[in-house]
Design a protein around this motif. Structure first.
Motif, mmCIF file in Angstrom:
data_model
loop_
_atom_site.group_PDB
_atom_site.id
_atom_site.type_symbol
_atom_site.label_atom_id
_atom_site.label_comp_id
_atom_site.label_asym_id
_atom_site.label_seq_id
_atom_site.Cartn_x
_atom_site.Cartn_y
_atom_site.Cartn_z
ATOM 1 N N PRO A 170 0.821 -1.262 -0.030
ATOM 2 C CA PRO A 170 0.058 -0.161 0.050
ATOM 3 C C PRO A 170 0.660 1.475 0.061
ATOM 4 O O PRO A 170 0.437 2.239 -0.282
ATOM 5 C CB PRO A 170 -0.926 -0.027 1.176
ATOM 6 C CG PRO A 170 0.006 -1.328 1.855
ATOM 7 C CD PRO A 170 0.569 -1.987 1.118
ATOM 8 N N SER A 171 2.174 1.170 0.390
ATOM 9 C CA SER A 171 2.845 2.410 0.204
ATOM 10 C C SER A 171 3.090 2.904 -1.010
ATOM 11 O O SER A 171 3.381 4.246 -1.171
ATOM 12 C CB SER A 171 4.207 2.101 1.212
ATOM 13 O OG SER A 171 5.131 0.921 0.301
ATOM 14 N N LYS A 172 3.058 2.011 -1.956
ATOM 15 C CA LYS A 172 3.074 2.585 -3.297
ATOM 16 C C LYS A 172 1.863 3.633 -3.850
ATOM 17 O O LYS A 172 2.100 4.142 -4.683
ATOM 18 C CB LYS A 172 3.363 1.458 -4.339
ATOM 19 C CG LYS A 172 4.383 0.480 -4.251
ATOM 20 C CD LYS A 172 4.198 -0.543 -5.275
ATOM 21 C CE LYS A 172 5.603 -1.165 -5.710
ATOM 22 N NZ LYS A 172 5.487 -2.444 -6.627
ATOM 23 N N TYR A 173 1.033 3.448 -3.019
ATOM 24 C CA TYR A 173 -0.132 4.260 -3.206
ATOM 25 C C TYR A 173 -0.677 5.084 -2.308
ATOM 26 O O TYR A 173 -1.807 5.349 -1.901
ATOM 27 C CB TYR A 173 -1.416 3.213 -3.747
ATOM 28 C CG TYR A 173 -1.038 1.954 -4.633
ATOM 29 C CD1 TYR A 173 -0.855 2.495 -6.052
ATOM 30 C CD2 TYR A 173 -0.709 1.094 -4.175
ATOM 31 C CE1 TYR A 173 -0.342 1.608 -6.795
ATOM 32 C CE2 TYR A 173 -0.260 -0.087 -4.877
ATOM 33 C CZ TYR A 173 -0.101 0.128 -6.436
ATOM 34 O OH TYR A 173 0.237 -0.737 -7.069
ATOM 35 N N SER A 174 0.369 5.591 -1.718
ATOM 36 C CA SER A 174 0.054 6.609 -0.326
ATOM 37 C C SER A 174 -0.563 7.800 -0.462
ATOM 38 O O SER A 174 -1.006 8.340 0.473
ATOM 39 C CB SER A 174 1.507 6.543 0.617
ATOM 40 O OG SER A 174 2.411 7.281 -0.425
ATOM 41 N N SER A 175 -0.631 8.516 -1.602
ATOM 42 C CA SER A 175 -1.038 9.524 -1.740
ATOM 43 C C SER A 175 -1.886 9.961 -2.975
ATOM 44 O O SER A 175 -1.719 8.961 -4.048
ATOM 45 C CB SER A 175 0.078 10.816 -1.996
ATOM 46 O OG SER A 175 0.946 10.904 -3.038
ATOM 47 N N GLY A 176 -3.233 10.538 -2.835
ATOM 48 C CA GLY A 176 -4.044 10.719 -3.845
ATOM 49 C C GLY A 176 -5.042 9.584 -4.140
ATOM 50 O O GLY A 176 -5.087 8.632 -3.524
ATOM 51 N N LEU A 177 -5.827 9.704 -5.194
ATOM 52 C CA LEU A 177 -6.748 8.561 -5.734
ATOM 53 C C LEU A 177 -6.012 7.702 -6.622
ATOM 54 O O LEU A 177 -5.253 7.848 -7.588
ATOM 55 C CB LEU A 177 -7.967 9.171 -6.313
ATOM 56 C CG LEU A 177 -8.893 10.102 -5.455
ATOM 57 C CD1 LEU A 177 -10.010 10.719 -6.182
ATOM 58 C CD2 LEU A 177 -9.571 9.219 -4.448
ATOM 59 N N HIS A 178 -6.545 6.321 -6.432
ATOM 60 C CA HIS A 178 -5.970 5.300 -7.404
ATOM 61 C C HIS A 178 -7.145 4.795 -7.814
ATOM 62 O O HIS A 178 -8.072 4.617 -7.247
ATOM 63 C CB HIS A 178 -4.859 4.515 -6.673
ATOM 64 C CG HIS A 178 -3.895 5.295 -6.313
ATOM 65 N ND1 HIS A 178 -2.763 5.725 -7.022
ATOM 66 C CD2 HIS A 178 -3.660 5.988 -5.180
ATOM 67 C CE1 HIS A 178 -1.939 6.298 -6.434
ATOM 68 N NE2 HIS A 178 -2.407 6.592 -5.129
ATOM 69 N N ARG A 179 -7.041 3.977 -8.970
ATOM 70 C CA ARG A 179 -8.136 3.075 -9.515
ATOM 71 C C ARG A 179 -7.636 1.713 -9.837
ATOM 72 O O ARG A 179 -6.640 1.368 -9.957
ATOM 73 C CB ARG A 179 -8.413 3.496 -11.046
ATOM 74 C CG ARG A 179 -9.600 2.597 -11.724
ATOM 75 C CD ARG A 179 -9.820 3.196 -12.910
ATOM 76 N NE ARG A 179 -10.392 2.279 -13.765
ATOM 77 C CZ ARG A 179 -11.366 2.548 -14.797
ATOM 78 N NH1 ARG A 179 -11.541 3.914 -14.917
ATOM 79 N NH2 ARG A 179 -12.106 1.764 -15.522
ATOM 80 N N ILE A 180 -8.511 0.700 -9.068
ATOM 81 C CA ILE A 180 -8.219 -0.829 -8.882
ATOM 82 C C ILE A 180 -9.133 -1.424 -10.116
ATOM 83 O O ILE A 180 -10.562 -0.897 -9.838
ATOM 84 C CB ILE A 180 -8.431 -1.177 -7.515
ATOM 85 C CG1 ILE A 180 -7.984 -2.830 -7.526
ATOM 86 C CG2 ILE A 180 -9.742 -0.950 -6.911
ATOM 87 C CD1 ILE A 180 -7.822 -3.250 -6.117
ATOM 88 N N ASN A 181 -8.870 -2.427 -10.720
ATOM 89 C CA ASN A 181 -9.614 -2.931 -11.793
ATOM 90 C C ASN A 181 -9.604 -4.541 -11.470
ATOM 91 O O ASN A 181 -8.497 -4.895 -11.176
ATOM 92 C CB ASN A 181 -9.021 -2.906 -13.138
ATOM 93 C CG ASN A 181 -9.387 -1.442 -13.623
ATOM 94 O OD1 ASN A 181 -8.956 -0.327 -13.252
ATOM 95 N ND2 ASN A 181 -10.262 -1.365 -14.730
ATOM 96 N N VAL A 182 -10.650 -4.961 -11.361
ATOM 97 C CA VAL A 182 -10.477 -6.479 -11.210
ATOM 98 C C VAL A 182 -11.339 -7.174 -12.091
ATOM 99 O O VAL A 182 -12.590 -6.711 -12.719
ATOM 100 C CB VAL A 182 -11.381 -6.933 -9.926
ATOM 101 C CG1 VAL A 182 -11.585 -8.227 -9.631
ATOM 102 C CG2 VAL A 182 -10.657 -6.376 -8.620
ATOM 103 N N THR A 183 -10.739 -8.132 -12.752
ATOM 104 C CA THR A 183 -11.253 -8.926 -13.894
ATOM 105 C C THR A 183 -11.686 -10.352 -13.676
ATOM 106 O O THR A 183 -10.497 -10.962 -13.129
ATOM 107 C CB THR A 183 -10.528 -8.838 -15.155
ATOM 108 O OG1 THR A 183 -10.479 -7.543 -15.532
ATOM 109 C CG2 THR A 183 -11.401 -9.353 -16.471
ATOM 110 N N ALA A 184 -12.778 -10.804 -13.594
ATOM 111 C CA ALA A 184 -12.739 -12.437 -13.290
ATOM 112 C C ALA A 184 -13.516 -13.106 -14.312
ATOM 113 O O ALA A 184 -14.144 -12.586 -15.288
ATOM 114 C CB ALA A 184 -13.945 -12.399 -12.209
ATOM 115 N N LYS A 185 -12.945 -14.091 -14.646
ATOM 116 C CA LYS A 185 -13.309 -15.227 -15.799
ATOM 117 C C LYS A 185 -13.636 -16.521 -15.314
ATOM 118 O O LYS A 185 -13.184 -16.940 -14.447
ATOM 119 C CB LYS A 185 -12.295 -15.477 -16.675
ATOM 120 C CG LYS A 185 -11.656 -13.972 -17.293
ATOM 121 C CD LYS A 185 -10.240 -14.497 -18.440
ATOM 122 C CE LYS A 185 -9.824 -13.185 -18.826
ATOM 123 N NZ LYS A 185 -8.586 -13.248 -19.648
#
Length: 112
Positions: free
Chosen positions: A64-79
């Motif tokens: 999580p330290s890689k994303y410590s500031s601001g907004l981020h987008r997580i995408n999940v793809t399920a098959k």
């Protein structure tokens, strides 16, 4: 699930500070067919496949330290094994940054 969607975070009701110390992304995947794969990307950077933990829960280690500031987008793809593909995304923030949305829904979610 983790990380928490930034639109629905209520700091007084949820321990959002724990996200910066979390070790895994957690997603719930539902399908009437067996799940073949679950992939996760953050800010368009593909991560590994999430591992099936139990029931509908899939997990994936992260930093999580890689994303410590601001907004981020997580995408999940399920098959699933029948060939169905579903993709969803949400924004999240480790530092409390949040997206705004219409006043009436916000009022309804935050009122007791």
């Amino acid at each position: 699930t983790n990380p928490i969607n930034s639109q629905f975070v209520v700091p007084s009701q949820e321990p959002i500070g724990r996200m910066k110390y979390s070790t895994h992304i957690r997603v719930l995947v539902f399908s009437p067919w067996a799940i073949k794969s679950v992939t996760v990307s953050i800010d368009n950077d593909l991560m590994e496949h999430a591992a099936h933990t139990e029931g509908p829960l899939y997990t994936l280690p992260w930093q999580p330290s890689k994303y410590s500031s601001g907004l981020h987008r997580i995408n999940v793809t399920a098959k699933d094994v029948d060939g169905h593909i579903s993709e969803t995304y949400q924004t999240f923030s480790i530092d409390g940054t949040h997206t705004s949305f219409i006043t009436i829904p916000q009022f309804l979610l935050l009122s007791d």
